[in-house]
Design a protein around this motif. Structure first.
Motif, mmCIF file in Angstrom:
data_model
loop_
_atom_site.group_PDB
_atom_site.id
_atom_site.type_symbol
_atom_site.label_atom_id
_atom_site.label_comp_id
_atom_site.label_asym_id
_atom_site.label_seq_id
_atom_site.Cartn_x
_atom_site.Cartn_y
_atom_site.Cartn_z
ATOM 1 N N PRO A 147 0.818 -1.218 0.000
ATOM 2 C CA PRO A 147 0.000 0.000 0.000
ATOM 3 C C PRO A 147 0.853 1.269 0.000
ATOM 4 N N THR A 148 1.213 1.729 -1.181
ATOM 5 C CA THR A 148 1.972 2.967 -1.316
ATOM 6 C C THR A 148 1.266 3.894 -2.293
ATOM 7 N N ALA A 149 1.575 5.189 -2.191
ATOM 8 C CA ALA A 149 0.956 6.179 -3.077
ATOM 9 C C ALA A 149 1.368 5.966 -4.526
ATOM 10 N N GLY A 150 2.497 5.297 -4.750
ATOM 11 C CA GLY A 150 2.977 5.067 -6.111
ATOM 12 C C GLY A 150 2.062 4.167 -6.914
ATOM 13 N N GLY A 151 1.472 3.179 -6.262
ATOM 14 C CA GLY A 151 0.548 2.299 -6.956
ATOM 15 C C GLY A 151 1.201 1.529 -8.081
ATOM 16 N N GLN A 152 0.765 1.788 -9.314
ATOM 17 C CA GLN A 152 1.126 0.944 -10.449
ATOM 18 C C GLN A 152 2.629 0.831 -10.678
ATOM 19 N N TYR A 153 3.366 1.937 -10.592
ATOM 20 C CA TYR A 153 4.787 1.828 -10.933
ATOM 21 C C TYR A 153 5.561 1.091 -9.838
ATOM 22 N N ASP A 174 -8.175 3.237 -9.198
ATOM 23 C CA ASP A 174 -6.974 3.282 -8.373
ATOM 24 C C ASP A 174 -6.869 4.573 -7.567
ATOM 25 N N ALA A 175 -7.923 5.383 -7.534
ATOM 26 C CA ALA A 175 -7.864 6.657 -6.806
ATOM 27 C C ALA A 175 -7.512 6.451 -5.341
ATOM 28 N N ALA A 176 -8.219 5.535 -4.692
ATOM 29 C CA ALA A 176 -7.967 5.298 -3.267
ATOM 30 C C ALA A 176 -6.561 4.749 -3.034
ATOM 31 N N VAL A 177 -6.026 4.024 -4.023
ATOM 32 C CA VAL A 177 -4.679 3.462 -3.893
ATOM 33 C C VAL A 177 -3.648 4.561 -3.669
ATOM 34 N N HIS A 178 -3.791 5.664 -4.401
ATOM 35 C CA HIS A 178 -2.802 6.734 -4.312
ATOM 36 C C HIS A 178 -2.928 7.560 -3.035
ATOM 37 N N MET A 179 -3.951 7.253 -2.240
ATOM 38 C CA MET A 179 -4.096 7.881 -0.924
ATOM 39 C C MET A 179 -3.635 6.927 0.182
ATOM 40 N N SER A 180 -2.972 5.824 -0.189
ATOM 41 C CA SER A 180 -2.618 4.776 0.767
ATOM 42 C C SER A 180 -1.833 5.297 1.958
ATOM 43 N N GLU A 181 -0.950 6.244 1.724
ATOM 44 C CA GLU A 181 -0.110 6.751 2.801
ATOM 45 C C GLU A 181 -0.820 7.765 3.675
ATOM 46 N N GLU A 182 -2.120 7.978 3.403
ATOM 47 C CA GLU A 182 -2.947 8.855 4.233
ATOM 48 C C GLU A 182 -4.147 8.108 4.804
#
Length: 528
Positions: A102-108, A256-264
């Protein structure tokens, strides 16, 4: 590429906070990242964030014209079902991946984590660029649709009003400014807005559907489920259906919107998969219900498709209610939700850009990767994201058709990033080299080059492989047909230029990679 895995997890210091925050921050540190963002999102707020950004019934009404032209009422119904099932498969894949890392980077980050060592750096880099391109154009698309909807409502309310393209651009800038102010205020404001917007998302659905179905004349079921159109003049009805289907896919874009908020997000490896699965179930049901209601109450489709407002749903609302104030009220509900969704879109797009900059993937990464110590937000990335959308809105002054291609670019770029990680995950799970989830979480760190393990969310066995494979096939179909024009022999004005935009942007990204990025980009950097 650095592949250091810490042997003594207890030695990694926590960033502080509640025990749950300490656990989240420790896991992030194990993946080599510093916890620098405040975890303000909980299950309700991130569920609201995911649902409203997905916004299926709202997005479907905004892009209603293309599946009606190519597919007709019947084709639109079956295209929606196909898009719903395909997106559900994608969401399962994204949930598995975000549960693992679970990181804000997601796909990359996932591409680097899953790819063979020889190709890690390049596949991670191009996945990151597709995600950045997809989110930047998605924000611009939503802002453009919001601006033109406001103009369409003005036309509906006053037939003497003559909309001008530069006015649409100014409205887009105004909506972006509102989203910027909310994002810069930071703190718990955005999570609270998303929680409230979840309620508006659900109540707004019923506020539109109830008067629509109660006040209008209804078509026979044969007109809805068995009538097909091929307004684009394609060689077969099936080909026409696939071209129109991509607009239904746009209604589900942004998973993937929520994925990029993983660090929050607190307890991100568990909460985000739950939010993703619940959001596709809820949005799919709401979207399908709204679609059926609109098709049964559509009246004359030719009048709807040729509406001077530019949006068929506005004409359908007016003919159904036979009331100008009532139809304007229904339109205003949709416009308000679109305006508010820009706040979440800006947050997701800026976090994706910030994370990729943190790993040196974009020019000027030192500037865009900075985080304000006072607000605990990537302020520079937020401002840059707004500026990009504001500049893209200038295209509307010259050609609204050219800006329509931005919508297709958002779909193609986002789905290309999904395609990359879906293929890589399928490759790894078929090989069987991902370990079972260990509840202690202390023996495996999902970083590039290290041993991999499933997270708390996993679809096991044959079902996991089948869902993953179907997601790959579905994404390929969506990406391929997202580049097609809406008619068989397009003119310069009606041509879908998204293939040039997406292809050209990818070409420039690859050129930058060989000229500069390959020397400084090594994939997700271990900051700790």
């Amino acid at each position: 590429m650095a592949t250091y895995v810490p042997k003594n997890h207890a030695s990694i210091t926590s960033a502080g906070g509640t025990p749950l925050e300490e656990q989240d921050n420790r896991r992030l540190q194990q993946m080599g990242k510093k916890p620098v963002l405040k975890r303000n999102f909980g299950i309700v707020s991130i569920f609201g964030f995911s649902c409203t950004l997905l916004g299926t019934w709202e997005g479907l009404l905004g892009t209603f014209i293309r599946p009606l032209q190519n597919g007709g009422p019947g084709g639109t119904v079956y295209a929606f079902i196909f898009a719903w099932v395909g997106t559900a498969a994608i969401f399962v894949v994204l949930s598995e991946l975000t549960s693992m890392a679970p990181t804000a980077g997601g796909q990359y980050h996932w591409a680097a984590m899953l790819a063979p060592i020889r190709y890690q750096k390049f596949l991670s880099y191009i996945s990151g660029w597709w995600a950045v391109l997809g989110w930047q154009t998605a924000l611009a698309s939503c802002a453009f649709m919001t601006g033109t909807m406001i103009q369409g409502a003005a036309i509906l309310g006053n037939s003497l009003y003559k909309s001008l393209s530069w006015q649409g651009t100014l409205i887009v800038w105004a909506t972006l400014l509102c989203a910027l102010l909310v994002n810069l205020l930071g703190g718990k404001l955005l999570p609270r807005i998303e929680s409230v917007l979840l309620v508006v998302h659900i109540l707004g659905f019923f506020s539109i559907m109830i008067p629509l179905t109660c006040l209008s004349d209804h078509k026979p079921k044969e007109e809805v489920f068995l009538r097909f159109l091929n307004s684009g003049g394609f060689s077969t009805q099936g080909l026409s259906w696939f071209v129109g289907m991509t607009s239904c896919a746009f209604g589900f874009a942004g998973g993937d919107a929520a994925v990029h908020m993983s660090e929050e997000v607190a307890n991100a490896s568990r909460i985000i998969p739950h939010a993703l699965i619940l959001s596709i179930v809820l949005n799919g049901c709401l979207g399908f219900g709204m679609l059926i209601a609109v098709l049964f109450c559509a009246g004359d489709l030719e009048d709807a498709l040729n509406s001077p407002t530019g949006y068929p749903f506005m004409e359908i609302f007016y003919k159904a209610t036979r009331s100008l104030p009532g139809s304007l009220f229904m339109c205003s509900i949709l416009i308000i939700i679109y305006c508010c969704s820009l706040m979440g879109l800006l947050a997701a797009a800026s976090r994706q850009l910030w994370s990729f900059s943190r790993d040196r993937g974009v020019p000027g990464w030192r500037w865009w990767s900075q985080v304000s110590s006072f607000q605990e937000l990537p302020v520079q990335s937020i401002i840059l994201t707004v500026v990009v959308s504001a500049m893209l809105a200038l295209i509307n002054i010259g050609s609204s058709v050219a800006l329509d291609a931005i919508v297709s670019m958002a779909v193609s770029a986002l789905y290309l990033s999904y395609l990359m990680v879906s293929i890589l995950l399928l490759y790894r799970r078929v090989r069987g080299d991902i370990s079972l989830y260990n509840h202690s979480g202390d023996d495996v760190v999902n970083v590039p080059g290290a041993k991999l393990a499933w997270g708390p969310f996993q679809c096991q066995g044959v079902w996991g492989i089948a869902i993953n494979a179907f997601a790959v096939v579905y994404i390929m179909i969506v990406v391929f047909f997202s580049f097609w024009p809406s008619e068989m022999h397009p003119s310069v004005e009606s041509m879908n230029w998204s293939v040039l935009g997406t292809g050209g942007s990818s070409f420039l990204a690859i050129g930058y990679y060989f000229a500069r990025a390959r020397h400084i980009y090594t994939g997700p950097i271990r900051e700790l």
